[in-house]
Design a protein around this motif. Structure first.
Motif, PDB file in Angstrom:
ATOM      1  N   LEU A 313       0.814  -1.214   0.000  1.00  0.00           N
ATOM      2  CA  LEU A 313       0.000   0.000   0.000  1.00  0.00           C
ATOM      3  C   LEU A 313       0.849   1.266   0.000  1.00  0.00           C
ATOM      4  N   GLY A 314       0.452   2.216  -0.830  1.00  0.00           N
ATOM      5  CA  GLY A 314       1.052   3.546  -0.832  1.00  0.00           C
ATOM      6  C   GLY A 314       0.174   4.535  -0.108  1.00  0.00           C
ATOM      7  N   GLY A 315       0.539   5.808  -0.193  1.00  0.00           N
ATOM      8  CA  GLY A 315      -0.124   6.804   0.642  1.00  0.00           C
ATOM      9  C   GLY A 315      -1.103   7.719  -0.045  1.00  0.00           C
ATOM     10  N   GLY A 316      -1.278   7.581  -1.364  1.00  0.00           N
ATOM     11  CA  GLY A 316      -2.104   8.537  -2.093  1.00  0.00           C
ATOM     12  C   GLY A 316      -3.519   8.657  -1.581  1.00  0.00           C
ATOM     13  N   HIS A 317      -4.167   7.509  -1.362  1.00  0.00           N
ATOM     14  CA  HIS A 317      -5.538   7.483  -0.835  1.00  0.00           C
ATOM     15  C   HIS A 317      -5.590   6.723   0.482  1.00  0.00           C
ATOM     16  N   PHE A 318      -4.591   6.933   1.300  1.00  0.00           N
ATOM     17  CA  PHE A 318      -4.456   6.165   2.535  1.00  0.00           C
ATOM     18  C   PHE A 318      -5.702   6.313   3.399  1.00  0.00           C
ATOM     19  N   GLU A 319      -6.223   5.176   3.832  1.00  0.00           N
ATOM     20  CA  GLU A 319      -7.411   5.026   4.685  1.00  0.00           C
ATOM     21  C   GLU A 319      -8.728   5.287   3.968  1.00  0.00           C
ATOM     22  N   ARG A 320      -8.665   5.812   2.757  1.00  0.00           N
ATOM     23  CA  ARG A 320      -9.912   5.951   1.999  1.00  0.00           C
ATOM     24  C   ARG A 320     -10.297   4.609   1.377  1.00  0.00           C
ATOM     25  N   PHE A 321      -9.317   3.902   0.819  1.00  0.00           N
ATOM     26  CA  PHE A 321      -9.565   2.587   0.229  1.00  0.00           C
ATOM     27  C   PHE A 321      -8.879   1.469   1.008  1.00  0.00           C
ATOM     28  N   ALA A 322      -7.818   1.769   1.692  1.00  0.00           N
ATOM     29  CA  ALA A 322      -7.096   0.814   2.534  1.00  0.00           C
ATOM     30  C   ALA A 322      -6.126   1.622   3.395  1.00  0.00           C
ATOM     31  N   PRO A 323      -5.780   1.114   4.593  1.00  0.00           N
ATOM     32  CA  PRO A 323      -6.296  -0.091   5.251  1.00  0.00           C
ATOM     33  C   PRO A 323      -7.794   0.013   5.560  1.00  0.00           C
ATOM     34  N   TYR A 324      -8.433  -1.156   5.646  1.00  0.00           N
ATOM     35  CA  TYR A 324      -9.842  -1.190   6.023  1.00  0.00           C
ATOM     36  C   TYR A 324      -9.976  -0.859   7.513  1.00  0.00           C
ATOM     37  N   PRO A 325     -11.071  -0.217   7.896  1.00  0.00           N
ATOM     38  CA  PRO A 325     -11.295   0.062   9.321  1.00  0.00           C
ATOM     39  C   PRO A 325     -11.609  -1.203  10.100  1.00  0.00           C
ATOM     40  N   ASP A 326     -11.580  -1.103  11.418  1.00  0.00           N
ATOM     41  CA  ASP A 326     -11.703  -2.266  12.294  1.00  0.00           C
ATOM     42  C   ASP A 326     -13.073  -2.933  12.241  1.00  0.00           C
ATOM     43  N   ASP A 327     -14.112  -2.208  11.845  1.00  0.00           N
ATOM     44  CA  ASP A 327     -15.445  -2.809  11.850  1.00  0.00           C
ATOM     45  C   ASP A 327     -15.714  -3.674  10.634  1.00  0.00           C
ATOM     46  N   VAL A 328     -14.722  -3.838   9.749  1.00  0.00           N
ATOM     47  CA  VAL A 328     -14.859  -4.700   8.572  1.00  0.00           C
ATOM     48  C   VAL A 328     -14.075  -5.974   8.818  1.00  0.00           C
ATOM     49  N   THR A 329     -14.721  -7.107   8.641  1.00  0.00           N
ATOM     50  CA  THR A 329     -14.030  -8.398   8.764  1.00  0.00           C
ATOM     51  C   THR A 329     -13.448  -8.802   7.415  1.00  0.00           C
ATOM     52  N   HIS A 330     -12.555  -9.794   7.438  1.00  0.00           N
ATOM     53  CA  HIS A 330     -11.913 -10.305   6.220  1.00  0.00           C
ATOM     54  C   HIS A 330     -11.189  -9.184   5.470  1.00  0.00           C
TER      55      HIS A 330
END
Length: 377
Positions: A313-330
């Motif tokens: 993962l790079g930083g361009g869209h960091f946290e918008r598309f990844a990493p996934y937040p904690d409330d998402v499984t898998h």
């Protein structure tokens, strides 16, 4: 939006900015049909994070008796029709970039949408672009709803004009950052209902899982991990597991795939690059024990099919598309080297040559990725 022929673009711009005013006048003299248009013409990953809301809209109390149409992207036409076609009345699939210098094609599609007599048009994409804003306006629907948006996909010059096409523009609340959550907030607001769908999902046939899928590209070259590192990763995998290794992707991965095949012993990998349809690719990822890729549509397919994955993962869209937040499984295991310039929307401040990845990508080393991958072997 890269324009080659300025004259053709000016004509398209005239269609997108002027014709809606005329059509809106004539629309006053007709009664809208119970018909709704969803506009979502982004890339494959965006569709995966959106698609569950097609069913939600069709089954909602508010729009259950409406005909639901979709204006989508040709990139994911086959999978949309296979998985979501039963909820749709009509579907239109386009390559958005091809319309900017095609005024007649734009006019034809706009007229077709206008004659469908939509009552409601929903565009849940947060980063709006000029062409889909204009197509939404050409429907002359009674209600056209979208996000207030940023200027990543459309310049202020045009956004100030296209904002006026919408009857309602939703602000993005603080804390709603992950793309799937943006979609959910949009539909909860529009449907006036709390939604039970909590994460992206795709149901595929129950197959026994086998094999490791590797996608060695990223759509945009500079957002992808170096092919030499993917080669080293595959060599390590071959020494540690007997699982088959599938090299996957589309036309954008052919060059990297050829490099890997030329530098690996014959039979080391099963080359599926540019040899599968998108539905077949989803089934392959969904039946694998592990996916390894850059942050691409494949990452979101893995999450939706509950396939373990490791994402470089790079930083361009960091946290918008990844990493996934904690409330998402898998969710994917993301490997990254966080830099002060993260959240740049891929407007990189560092000068690199055409053959170099962005520094936030190249900073990820092979040992970090291997440590994450080895947990799944």
């Amino acid at each position: 939006m890269q324009i080659q022929n300025r004259n053709l673009f000016r004509l398209t711009r005239l269609v997108l900015l002027t014709l809606p005013k005329i059509l809106r006048f004539f629309a006053k003299f007709r009664k809208p049909a119970k018909r709704l248009l969803l506009i979502k013409a982004d890339a494959i990953g965006d569709y995966i994070l959106f698609r569950n809301f097609i069913e939600t809209t069709k089954l909602s109390e508010k729009y259950s008796d409406y005909k639901i149409d979709l204006l989508g992207n040709q990139l994911w036409q086959d999978v949309a029709l296979q998985y979501d076609g039963r909820y749709l009345h009509e579907s239109y699939f386009i390559r958005p970039g091809s319309y900017y210098e095609a005024p007649l094609k734009t006019l034809k599609l706009g007229w077709q949408l206008f004659t469908n007599n939509y009552e409601v048009v929903l565009q849940p994409t947060y980063t709006r672009v000029f062409i889909t804003d204009g197509l939404a306006a050409l429907t002359a629907a009674k209600y056209i709803i979208g996000y207030q948006s940023d200027n990543e996909g459309i310049t202020p010059r045009y956004k100030n004009k296209t904002d006026k096409f919408y009857t309602q523009l939703l602000p993005l609340p603080n804390g709603v950052y992950f793309e799937f959550h943006r979609n959910r907030y949009f539909f909860e607001t529009v449907l006036d209902s709390a939604l039970t769908v909590k994460q992206p999902s795709i149901s595929i046939p129950n197959n026994s899982r086998k094999g490791i899928a590797i996608l060695p590209g990223a759509g945009a070259f500079k957002r992808g991990w170096e092919k030499e590192k993917f080669l080293e990763l595959i060599i390590r995998l071959r020494s540690q597991t007997a699982q088959p290794i599938y090299v996957i992707g589309g036309p954008g991965e052919v060059e990297n795939g050829n490099y890997l095949l030329q530098n690996l012993p014959s039979g080391s990998v099963d080359n599926r690059i540019n040899k599968t349809s998108l539905p077949q690719l989803i089934e392959l990822i969904g039946s694998s024990i592990l996916l390894i890729s850059n942050e691409t549509g494949a990452t979101h397919i893995a999450a939706a099919t509950q396939t373990p994955s490791v994402c470089i993962l790079g930083g361009g869209h960091f946290e918008r598309f990844a990493p996934y937040p904690d409330d998402v499984t898998h969710k994917p295991v993301c490997i990254y080297e966080k830099m002060p310039c993260y959240y740049c929307n891929w407007l990189c401040i560092y000068k690199t040559n055409e053959q170099q990845a962005h520094p936030c990508i190249s900073a990820v080393n092979i040992d970090e990725v291997w440590q994450a991958v080895s947990r799944f072997l």
